[in-house]
Scaffold this motif. Structure first.
Motif, PDB file in Angstrom:
ATOM      1  N   LYS A 320       6.569   0.032  -4.962  1.00 33.77           N
ATOM      2  CA  LYS A 320       5.808   1.271  -5.000  1.00 33.77           C
ATOM      3  C   LYS A 320       5.069   1.493  -3.690  1.00 33.77           C
ATOM      4  O   LYS A 320       4.645   0.552  -3.022  1.00 33.77           O
ATOM      5  CB  LYS A 320       4.804   1.259  -6.151  1.00 33.77           C
ATOM      6  N   TYR A 322       1.836   4.089  -2.331  1.00 31.31           N
ATOM      7  CA  TYR A 322       0.777   4.997  -2.749  1.00 31.31           C
ATOM      8  C   TYR A 322       0.400   5.905  -1.581  1.00 31.31           C
ATOM      9  O   TYR A 322       0.187   5.437  -0.456  1.00 31.31           O
ATOM     10  CB  TYR A 322      -0.457   4.213  -3.204  1.00 31.31           C
ATOM     11  N   VAL A 354       2.112   8.285  -6.487  1.00 28.19           N
ATOM     12  CA  VAL A 354       2.761   6.983  -6.543  1.00 28.19           C
ATOM     13  C   VAL A 354       4.268   7.202  -6.383  1.00 28.19           C
ATOM     14  O   VAL A 354       4.885   7.906  -7.187  1.00 28.19           O
ATOM     15  CB  VAL A 354       2.464   6.240  -7.858  1.00 28.19           C
TER      16      VAL A 354
END
Length: 384
Positions: A320, A322, A354
């Motif tokens: 991920k 951000y 995200v």
């Protein structure tokens, strides 16, 4: 490089610094070349078939001065060095580009001063063909009473050579793009210049899969003498122009490197002063089709003031990423791969976004954040 990494060369504190990275840009090793007394400069590096590297530049001390061809081993240490100069140049000869040739030797090109201490001082193209040990097979300086510089050289499929650079005619101040084709022995087959009464130069050339050539640089032809644009010019094997494409904005742009891609199109890297930040230059990346047509070019900057508004983390990243803003303004987020293809288009709402990157192949990506029609931030994301 052969391991999918990269090698970089730079001149720093009178040393030549060689840096080897992996495919994600992380440094594997660095080495410094420190021989010489007065000058050691490097301008081009390429990995060769034995896993080592060949460097073009300039070197000057009592052991030999002039255009430099430096052979390094796989960890960046010197194997051998050769230098050449034109007899009236006072050893002011510069190697700007080098490549290994099909016979295992090397082709080295740049420029030399001629009659350096005379009122007739000018610059000529200087080109050396060597064997695999760096022994010269032939040496040529090619030019007129004006100035000629070679910035890029490539061996053609037929064993000839194509060169691009800049020419300023005698008693003139306007530089033109300069293209030469040489035979296997360095004799000139043809010469072309482009630009006329307007400024133009050529920085990089490659042969295309149809046997012709494509090169890039900068020119103010389109602006009739105003700011410079990045151009891409396609010619056939005999130097006849097939098409030209110009890219730019209100300020200055330049193309520094061009390659043909697997889809028969082209990719150009250079710089732009017209887009994104309020002042200064940015990286400029353009992907074109086989006729030079392109959608919007990418222009990439690192601007600290903008980064204070939007944070992108972690970077490098797995899983991920951000994207966090200090306010709640609605913004658009775009992600591109290094081929220029858009891989994601989404919105940044409520301050935080995200991104799931689990299925992204490893490598570099470019992100672009827009506020309305304005690009407010760009940068790179490294996916591990």
């Amino acid at each position: 490089t052969s391991d999918s990494g990269y090698v970089l060369i730079n001149n720093i504190s009178d040393d030549i610094l060689i840096t080897k990275t992996d495919k994600l840009g992380d440094t594997l090793w660095t080495n410094r070349y420190r021989e010489g007394i007065w000058a050691r400069q490097a301008f081009s590096i390429e990995q060769v078939v034995d896993g080592g590297y060949i460097v073009a530049g300039r070197f000057q001390d009592f052991s030999g001065s002039g255009m430099m061809l430096l052979k390094l081993n796989a960890t960046g240490s010197k194997v051998w060095r050769q230098t050449w100069f034109e007899s009236t140049s006072a050893a002011f000869c510069y190697g700007l580009d080098v490549h290994q040739t099909s016979d295992g030797g090397f082709i080295l090109a740049g420029f030399t001063y001629v009659d350096y201490y005379d009122s007739n001082r000018h610059q000529d193209v200087f080109i050396v063909k060597t064997d695999s040990a760096g022994t010269a097979e032939w040496v040529k300086n090619i030019g007129t009473a004006g100035n000629e510089i070679c910035r890029s050289v490539q061996q053609t499929a037929a064993g000839n050579y194509i060169l691009t650079g800049t020419q300023v005619a005698f008693n003139d101040t306007v530089s033109n793009s300069y293209v030469l084709k040489l035979d296997a022995l360095g004799d000139t087959l043809w010469t072309k210049t482009f630009g006329g009464s307007f400024f133009s130069d050529a920085k990089s050339v490659v042969q295309t899969d149809d046997g012709g050539f494509v090169f890039t640089g900068k020119s103010n032809i389109q602006t009739a003498g105003g700011t410079s644009d990045l151009y891409v010019r396609k010619m056939d094997n005999n130097g006849n122009e097939l098409w030209i494409q110009m890219f730019g904005g209100a300020a200055n742009e330049r193309g520094n490197s061009i390659k043909q891609t697997a889809d028969k199109g082209f990719v150009v890297a250079g710089f732009s002063e017209s887009f994104g930040v309020a002042s200064g230059s940015e990286m400029y990346l353009i992907k074109m089709d086989s006729l030079g047509n392109a959608d919007a070019a990418l222009h990439v900057s690192d601007n600290t003031g903008l980064k204070q508004r939007i944070n992108v983390y972690p970077n490098p990243a797995k899983g991920k990423v951000y994207i966090q803003s200090v306010d709640d303004e609605l913004r658009e987020v775009f992600i591109y791969n290094l081929s220029g293809a858009k891989v994601l288009s989404t919105e940044l709402r409520n301050g935080t976004l995200v991104l799931n990157i689990e299925n992204y192949p490893q490598g570099f990506y470019i992100y672009e954040i827009k506020e309305g029609a304005d690009i407010i931030q760009q940068g790179k994301i490294i996916v591990q």
